[in-house]
Design an enzyme around this catalytic site. Sequence first.
Site, mmCIF file in Angstrom:
data_model
loop_
_atom_site.group_PDB
_atom_site.id
_atom_site.type_symbol
_atom_site.label_atom_id
_atom_site.label_comp_id
_atom_site.label_asym_id
_atom_site.label_seq_id
_atom_site.Cartn_x
_atom_site.Cartn_y
_atom_site.Cartn_z
ATOM 1 N N GLY A 31 7.173 30.700 50.166
ATOM 2 C CA GLY A 31 7.055 30.314 51.625
ATOM 3 C C GLY A 31 8.381 29.929 52.127
ATOM 4 O O GLY A 31 9.570 29.934 51.469
ATOM 5 N N GLU A 35 15.735 35.597 55.933
ATOM 6 C CA GLU A 35 15.916 37.075 56.001
ATOM 7 C C GLU A 35 15.624 37.546 54.747
ATOM 8 O O GLU A 35 15.180 38.945 54.580
ATOM 9 C CB GLU A 35 17.094 37.316 56.830
ATOM 10 N N HIS A 37 13.481 37.076 52.235
ATOM 11 C CA HIS A 37 12.027 37.261 52.145
ATOM 12 C C HIS A 37 11.761 38.516 52.819
ATOM 13 O O HIS A 37 10.937 39.422 52.244
ATOM 14 C CB HIS A 37 11.160 36.277 52.438
ATOM 15 N N ASP A 150 17.889 35.211 42.480
ATOM 16 C CA ASP A 150 17.253 34.448 41.249
ATOM 17 C C ASP A 150 17.330 35.675 40.116
ATOM 18 O O ASP A 150 16.456 36.032 39.634
ATOM 19 C CB ASP A 150 15.941 34.491 41.677
ATOM 20 N N GLN A 153 15.574 34.668 36.784
ATOM 21 C CA GLN A 153 14.015 35.008 37.134
ATOM 22 C C GLN A 153 13.739 36.392 37.062
ATOM 23 O O GLN A 153 12.692 36.994 36.441
ATOM 24 C CB GLN A 153 13.617 34.532 38.465
ATOM 25 N N MET A 184 21.144 33.069 51.264
ATOM 26 C CA MET A 184 19.867 32.442 51.930
ATOM 27 C C MET A 184 18.729 31.947 50.709
ATOM 28 O O MET A 184 18.573 32.522 49.922
ATOM 29 C CB MET A 184 19.355 33.602 52.940
#
Length: 289
Positions: A31, A35, A37, A150, A153, A184
Site C-alpha cells: 500500500g 507512481e 505501484h 526490489d 525480492q 520512488m
Amino acid sequence: MRVIKTIKSLRQIIHEVRCKRQKIGFVPTMGYFHEGHLNLMRRAQKECDICVVSIYVNPKQFGPKEDLGCYPRDIKRDAAIIKKENVDILFIPSDNVVYPNGYLTYVDVEKISNTLCGKYRPGHFKGVATVVAKLLNMVEPDVMYLGQKDAQQVAVLKHMTADLNFPVSIRVIPTAREIDGLAMSSRNVHLSFQERAQAPVLFRSLQSATMRIRAGESSASKIIAIIQKIITQLSSGKIQYVVCVDADTLEPLKILKGRVLIALAVFFGKTRLIDNVIVPIKKPRKVQY
C-alpha cells in the site's frame, strides 16, 4: 472496483473469472501507492483481462527493531487512487485472514535470501516468500508484476515460484523514479527536507558506475569504491552495503561479467533506502583472421 477482504469471497470471484477463461494479472503491495505501484497496475491491465491488487503490510517480513509500526498506511487514499486506475479487484486481507491462530508454515528460499538486504534483515525474505506464496494460492494469477527496485525480492520470488512449480509468470517492471532520479518508495515520506535533497546521490552514483563499466572498467572493487566515494562525499548517508553481483544468482563478482546487478542500501537518518541498476556486460567479439 470490487473490494474483497476474505479468501472465500475472493475465490468465488476468481472462479467466475476462470470460467470465462480470462487472464489474471496480480500486483502484490503493502500500500501507500506511488507512481511505481501504478506502473505495475497499468502493465497488468494492458496485458491481462483482470487486474487484482492486494494491500497487506506483512508483519512476518519486519524484524523486531524495524519500522512495522510506522510503515505508512492509508487504505482510503489507496482505494481512491486505484479506483481511478480502473483496477478490477482490491484484496485487503487482515492478519487473521493471512495468519490464522496456530499458523506454523513458512517458505524459506535458501542461500539468496541471506545476502544483500537479507544479511542485515534476517528472516525478511522468509516472510516475503511466505506471504507471496499464500497470496498466489489465494489469487491464482497468470502473471505477477514486480518492480525492479526490489531486485533481491525479484530474485527470491523467481526462485520460489520455479522451485515450487507455481503456474505463474513474473514480469519485472523498471524502477519508477522522481524527476531527480530518486527511486520512488513509500518510505521516502520519512525523509527530512535535507535528507530528501541528498538522497538522489544514490542514483547518480549508480549512473557514474554504469558509465565507468561501459568505458571498460571490469573490476567490481573499483566500481564499489567509486559508488562509496560519491555517496560519502556528496551526502550524509550512511552506507550499509554496496555490491556487484550476478543479477540472477546474486553471487558476488570480482570481475564483472554477464548481467551485473549493482545494488546498495544507505541510511538517511533512520530511513533505509535501496536502489540498483542492472548492467549487461557484452562478451568481446572474437576476431577471425
